[in-house]
Design a protein around this motif. Structure first.
Motif, PDB file in Angstrom:
ATOM      1  N   VAL A  31       7.227 -11.030   3.531  1.00  0.00           N
ATOM      2  CA  VAL A  31       8.058 -10.574   2.416  1.00  0.00           C
ATOM      3  C   VAL A  31       7.187  -9.899   1.350  1.00  0.00           C
ATOM      4  O   VAL A  31       7.551  -8.845   0.810  1.00  0.00           O
ATOM      5  CB  VAL A  31       8.876 -11.740   1.825  1.00  0.00           C
ATOM      6  N   TRP A  32       6.036 -10.474   1.063  1.00  0.00           N
ATOM      7  CA  TRP A  32       5.139  -9.862   0.084  1.00  0.00           C
ATOM      8  C   TRP A  32       4.624  -8.518   0.582  1.00  0.00           C
ATOM      9  O   TRP A  32       4.448  -7.579  -0.204  1.00  0.00           O
ATOM     10  CB  TRP A  32       3.979 -10.804  -0.252  1.00  0.00           C
ATOM     11  N   ALA A  33       4.393  -8.402   1.890  1.00  0.00           N
ATOM     12  CA  ALA A  33       3.969  -7.113   2.448  1.00  0.00           C
ATOM     13  C   ALA A  33       5.079  -6.075   2.291  1.00  0.00           C
ATOM     14  O   ALA A  33       4.807  -4.902   2.013  1.00  0.00           O
ATOM     15  CB  ALA A  33       3.567  -7.281   3.917  1.00  0.00           C
ATOM     16  N   MET A  34       6.332  -6.502   2.438  1.00  0.00           N
ATOM     17  CA  MET A  34       7.469  -5.596   2.225  1.00  0.00           C
ATOM     18  C   MET A  34       7.473  -5.093   0.779  1.00  0.00           C
ATOM     19  O   MET A  34       7.681  -3.906   0.517  1.00  0.00           O
ATOM     20  CB  MET A  34       8.787  -6.318   2.531  1.00  0.00           C
ATOM     21  N   TYR A  35       7.242  -6.011  -0.142  1.00  0.00           N
ATOM     22  CA  TYR A  35       7.218  -5.644  -1.555  1.00  0.00           C
ATOM     23  C   TYR A  35       6.080  -4.662  -1.828  1.00  0.00           C
ATOM     24  O   TYR A  35       6.274  -3.642  -2.496  1.00  0.00           O
ATOM     25  CB  TYR A  35       7.077  -6.906  -2.416  1.00  0.00           C
ATOM     26  N   ALA A  36       4.901  -4.954  -1.294  1.00  0.00           N
ATOM     27  CA  ALA A  36       3.740  -4.089  -1.528  1.00  0.00           C
ATOM     28  C   ALA A  36       3.971  -2.688  -0.957  1.00  0.00           C
ATOM     29  O   ALA A  36       3.621  -1.687  -1.591  1.00  0.00           O
ATOM     30  CB  ALA A  36       2.491  -4.714  -0.912  1.00  0.00           C
ATOM     31  N   GLU A  37       4.568  -2.621   0.224  1.00  0.00           N
ATOM     32  CA  GLU A  37       4.848  -1.318   0.818  1.00  0.00           C
ATOM     33  C   GLU A  37       5.826  -0.534  -0.059  1.00  0.00           C
ATOM     34  O   GLU A  37       5.632   0.662  -0.334  1.00  0.00           O
ATOM     35  CB  GLU A  37       5.409  -1.481   2.229  1.00  0.00           C
ATOM     36  N   GLY A  38       6.868  -1.191  -0.517  1.00  0.00           N
ATOM     37  CA  GLY A  38       7.835  -0.529  -1.393  1.00  0.00           C
ATOM     38  C   GLY A  38       7.223  -0.096  -2.712  1.00  0.00           C
ATOM     39  O   GLY A  38       7.453   1.029  -3.182  1.00  0.00           O
ATOM     40  N   ARG A  39       6.424  -0.969  -3.308  1.00  0.00           N
ATOM     41  CA  ARG A  39       5.753  -0.640  -4.587  1.00  0.00           C
ATOM     42  C   ARG A  39       4.854   0.573  -4.424  1.00  0.00           C
ATOM     43  O   ARG A  39       4.753   1.421  -5.308  1.00  0.00           O
ATOM     44  CB  ARG A  39       4.926  -1.819  -5.083  1.00  0.00           C
ATOM     45  N   SER A  40       4.198   0.653  -3.282  1.00  0.00           N
ATOM     46  CA  SER A  40       3.322   1.785  -3.014  1.00  0.00           C
ATOM     47  C   SER A  40       4.128   3.078  -2.897  1.00  0.00           C
ATOM     48  O   SER A  40       3.753   4.111  -3.465  1.00  0.00           O
ATOM     49  CB  SER A  40       2.528   1.526  -1.728  1.00  0.00           C
ATOM     50  N   LEU A  41       5.231   3.026  -2.177  1.00  0.00           N
ATOM     51  CA  LEU A  41       6.050   4.222  -1.989  1.00  0.00           C
ATOM     52  C   LEU A  41       6.645   4.730  -3.301  1.00  0.00           C
ATOM     53  O   LEU A  41       6.741   5.943  -3.509  1.00  0.00           O
ATOM     54  CB  LEU A  41       7.173   3.948  -0.983  1.00  0.00           C
TER      55      LEU A  41
END
Length: 173
Positions: free
Chosen positions: A76-86
Motif C-alpha cells: 500500500v505504501w508503494a502504491m502511495y509512493a508511485e502515485g505521489r511520484s506521478l
C-alpha cells in the motif's frame, strides 16, 4: 539447550537465520522479507519524490514491481509512493494517473489505513488543483474533511482511554 543432532553450535550461530541468544522467537520469512524490502522501499521513496525526473521514472518502475510482488502495508505504501511520484510530473495526464493510483488507497484500504487514505486524498486534491481541475479538487477536499472529522473524534476517544489508563495506574501506585 543442546543443538539438534548433526548441527554444532558453531553451525547454528553462523546461520543467517539465527538470532542473538535470549528468549527471542525465530524471525519469520515474511518478517525478514519486510525488513529487507522495507529498506529498499525507503530508497525507492527518496528517488520517487526527487527533483530528478529520470530518477522518479526509474523509481516508479521498481515501485510497480514491488506493488505486484508485495503484500500488506508495504504494498500500500508503494502504491502511495508511485502515485505521489506521478503527481509531481508536469504532464496533466501523468498527474491524473498518479491521482488515480493514490485514490485506490482510500477505496481499497481506507478502513485499514485511514491516515494514509486521508494523505492520498489530500495530495490528490493538491495535484488536481495544480492542473486546474478545481471542481475535482474541491470534491476531494470535502472527502478529506470527512477523514479529518473522523480522526479528531477517534483521537479524543483514544486520548481519553489512554489518560484513564494512566490515571488508573497512578492510583494503584
Amino acid at each position: 539447550p543442546q543443538p539438534p543432532a548433526g548441527k554444532s553450535r558453531e553451525a547454528q550461530s553462523s546461520s543467517p537465520d539465527s538470532l542473538p541468544s535470549g528468549n527471542l522467537p525465530p524471525a519469520t520469512n515474511s518478517a525478514k522479507s519486510a525488513a529487507k524490502n522495507g529498506a529498499k522501499f525507503l530508497a525507492l521513496w527518496a528517488d520517487a519524490v526527487s527533483s530528478d525526473p529520470a530518477a522518479r521514472k526509474k523509481s516508479r518502475t521498481s515501485l510497480a514491481q514491488m506493488i505486484r510482488s508485495e503484500e500488506g502495508m508495504l504494498r500500500v505504501w508503494a502504491m502511495y509512493a508511485e502515485g505521489r511520484s506521478l503527481v509531481m510530473e508536469s504532464d496533466p495526464d501523468e498527474v491524473r494517473k498518479g491521482v488515480g493510483k493514490m485514490l485506490m488507497i482510500p477505496a481499497a484500504y481506507g478502513i485499514e489505513m485511514p491516515r494514509l487514505a486521508e494523505a492520498a486524498v489530500a495530495q490528490s486534491a493538491i495535484a488536481l488543483a495544480r492542473i486546474q481541475d478545481g471542481e475535482s479538487a474541491a470534491i476531494l477536499r470535502r472527502i478529506q474533511s470527512e477523514y479529518q472529522a473522523q480522526f479528531s473524534e477517534g483521537s479524543e476517544k483514544d486520548n481519553g482511554k489512554q489518560n484513564e489508563t494512566q490515571i488508573d495506574k497512578q492510583k494503584g501506585d
